[in-house]
Design an enzyme around this catalytic site. Sequence first.
Site, PDB file in Angstrom:
ATOM      1  N   ASP A   3       0.882  -1.164   0.000  1.00 18.16           N
ATOM      2  CA  ASP A   3       0.000   0.000   0.000  1.00 18.16           C
ATOM      3  C   ASP A   3       0.918   1.210   0.000  1.00 18.16           C
ATOM      4  O   ASP A   3       2.134   1.071   0.023  1.00 18.16           O
ATOM      5  CB  ASP A   3      -0.935  -0.010   1.211  1.00 18.16           C
ATOM      6  CG  ASP A   3      -2.263   0.679   0.900  1.00 18.16           C
ATOM      7  OD1 ASP A   3      -2.223   1.773   0.313  1.00 18.16           O
ATOM      8  OD2 ASP A   3      -3.310   0.130   1.240  1.00 18.16           O
ATOM      9  N   ALA A  52      -7.438  -3.900   2.800  1.00 20.23           N
ATOM     10  CA  ALA A  52      -6.388  -4.807   3.280  1.00 20.23           C
ATOM     11  C   ALA A  52      -5.350  -5.056   2.196  1.00 20.23           C
ATOM     12  O   ALA A  52      -4.205  -5.380   2.495  1.00 20.23           O
ATOM     13  CB  ALA A  52      -7.005  -6.129   3.724  1.00 20.23           C
ATOM     14  N   LYS A  53      -5.761  -4.931   0.928  1.00 18.37           N
ATOM     15  CA  LYS A  53      -4.868  -5.134  -0.215  1.00 18.37           C
ATOM     16  C   LYS A  53      -4.061  -6.409  -0.078  1.00 18.37           C
ATOM     17  O   LYS A  53      -2.905  -6.466  -0.436  1.00 18.37           O
ATOM     18  CB  LYS A  53      -3.971  -3.906  -0.418  1.00 18.37           C
ATOM     19  CG  LYS A  53      -4.774  -2.627  -0.722  1.00 18.37           C
ATOM     20  CD  LYS A  53      -3.907  -1.466  -1.167  1.00 18.37           C
ATOM     21  CE  LYS A  53      -4.715  -0.256  -1.568  1.00 18.37           C
ATOM     22  NZ  LYS A  53      -5.438   0.419  -0.483  1.00 18.37           N
ATOM     23  N   ARG A  54      -4.700  -7.446   0.461  1.00 14.92           N
ATOM     24  CA  ARG A  54      -4.036  -8.725   0.597  1.00 14.92           C
ATOM     25  C   ARG A  54      -3.835  -9.354  -0.772  1.00 14.92           C
ATOM     26  O   ARG A  54      -4.613  -9.101  -1.707  1.00 14.92           O
ATOM     27  CB  ARG A  54      -4.869  -9.661   1.470  1.00 14.92           C
ATOM     28  CG  ARG A  54      -5.084  -9.179   2.901  1.00 14.92           C
ATOM     29  CD  ARG A  54      -3.792  -9.139   3.680  1.00 14.92           C
ATOM     30  NE  ARG A  54      -4.006  -8.957   5.107  1.00 14.92           N
ATOM     31  CZ  ARG A  54      -3.789  -7.823   5.784  1.00 14.92           C
ATOM     32  NH1 ARG A  54      -3.362  -6.747   5.150  1.00 14.92           N
ATOM     33  NH2 ARG A  54      -3.989  -7.768   7.091  1.00 14.92           N
TER      34      ARG A  54
END
Lengths: 277, 277
Positions: free
Chosen positions: A100, B96-98
């Site tokens: 991120d 969360a940008k997992r």
Amino acid sequence: MADSFGQRLRQSWARSDSALCVGLDPVRERLPSHLSQAPDALLRFCREVVDATADLVCAFKPNIAFFNAEGAEEDLERLIEHIHAAHPGIPVIVDAKRGDVGSTARMYARELFERYDTDAATVNPFQGWDSIAAFAEHEGRGVVVLCHTSNPTSAWLQEQPQDDPAYLKVAREMQGRDVDNLALVVGATFPEQLAEVRRAAPTLPFLVPGVGAQGGGADELRQVFASGVDANGQGIVVNASRSIIYAGTGKTYAAASRQVAQDLRDQIRRARDRRQT
Amino acid sequence: MADSFGQRLRQSWARSDSALCVGLDPVRERLPSHLSQAPDALLRFCREVVDATADLVCAFKPNIAFFNAEGAEEDLERLIEHIHAAHPGIPVIVDAKRGDVGSTARMYARELFERYDTDAATVNPFQGWDSIAAFAEHEGRGVVVLCHTSNPTSAWLQEQPQDDPAYLKVAREMQGRDVDNLALVVGATFPEQLAEVRRAAPTLPFLVPGVGAQGGGADELRQVFASGVDANGQGIVVNASRSIIYAGTGKTYAAASRQVAQDLRDQIRRARDRRQT
């Protein structure tokens, strides 16, 4: 941290004479029955594997997803504390694949490097250098950037465009930063691409998944070392997780993990030494 | 979940007549002094913002990094419980940008959808469909895939190659899956690319960051709606975080947040309605 991640890794390779990293991916349902119901089952299981294999490895790689899924953040904190205290000098690489930018990336770096006190963390480059800078600003902490991953669909974005694929852009960018804290994730399951990445990034360490449960065997290991080492014949950290930590069942599981880890360490040594003769 | 994420989002747009999403990125050092020392400061701060803005929004977007950095996982669990209980029908999108594959992705999906009971989660596509499938298998949960992000270095990989850039590949792939639980992250700071993404993905909802603290203003909003809506004139969730949650200081901070949120909701409505005339 006084030393760079690269220095700590080189010291660990020298001390252990091993390129093996044991990945710690604990799933409660797969733990031996005498542990699986304990509130701190993930900690206890991993700690035994760590203590049984510490002399065989150059690094440990706990995977934060497995702790997050269980709400076992405290187990992960205590596991990493234990590794640092009981096995000083073995780098802990947290597999987190975070990515991120700006204020959010700073929070993830704080989580991984300060809260968990890890030596290095895996990060995802899809948002560009923005998303890596906040990690790289932590002095002495390693940033292990996804380059070419070991999974079946990795080519979809990583190998585009064919004439200058994303994975080589990532490799060149990180090599160009010339920071002794950067490293790359390059899967054993794509040996040709791994050789190309080494040409694009002659000095960066590679974290190499894809061996063991993911299918890579002796042939892949030979190829990894034949084309993947740096000018010093080093630069490789071979990760195996499930094939080691779930090698046995019942109360003797850690001894079984040690046996499989030792066999794999020796197999990796043979792949390395074959290259040198 | 009985409905799809797409259905819940459409119901929320209809009920709120708003395309505003308030992002919840709490940093302890920035909280009003009467809260900042409380052990559950992050929960208390966010809960007040939520209660002050719930009638103005179509969604809330807590950012898990800010809770992870503080070891405040329990605050996040309780915050989401509170949103579901006090403001039923407002989707919670966890930022969360997992991104990971196989057994690890399943753990992240379990974390985000089961432990935290969110309606949707942002994910990173760099490892391919492998890394999205485990999320998409959770019936009724939304998977919001990074497509073109709002940060300065996003073009580095996302706009390569020029003749068929990665962000359009992502858009086409997700549109082609034809699942009413998929959505895309498309930054307001790249309006031309956002228009192209809409052509490539005519029916997917867009989560649009980059407004407010990240620099996007009224012009960007007009462009987002002029070229970004779907065939029903919908399909847009505009996120703003810091400009809203840190609008005020001291004990009246939530009222200040409400004022800024209301102004932005109205500005978004004007951008939307201008398009329709």
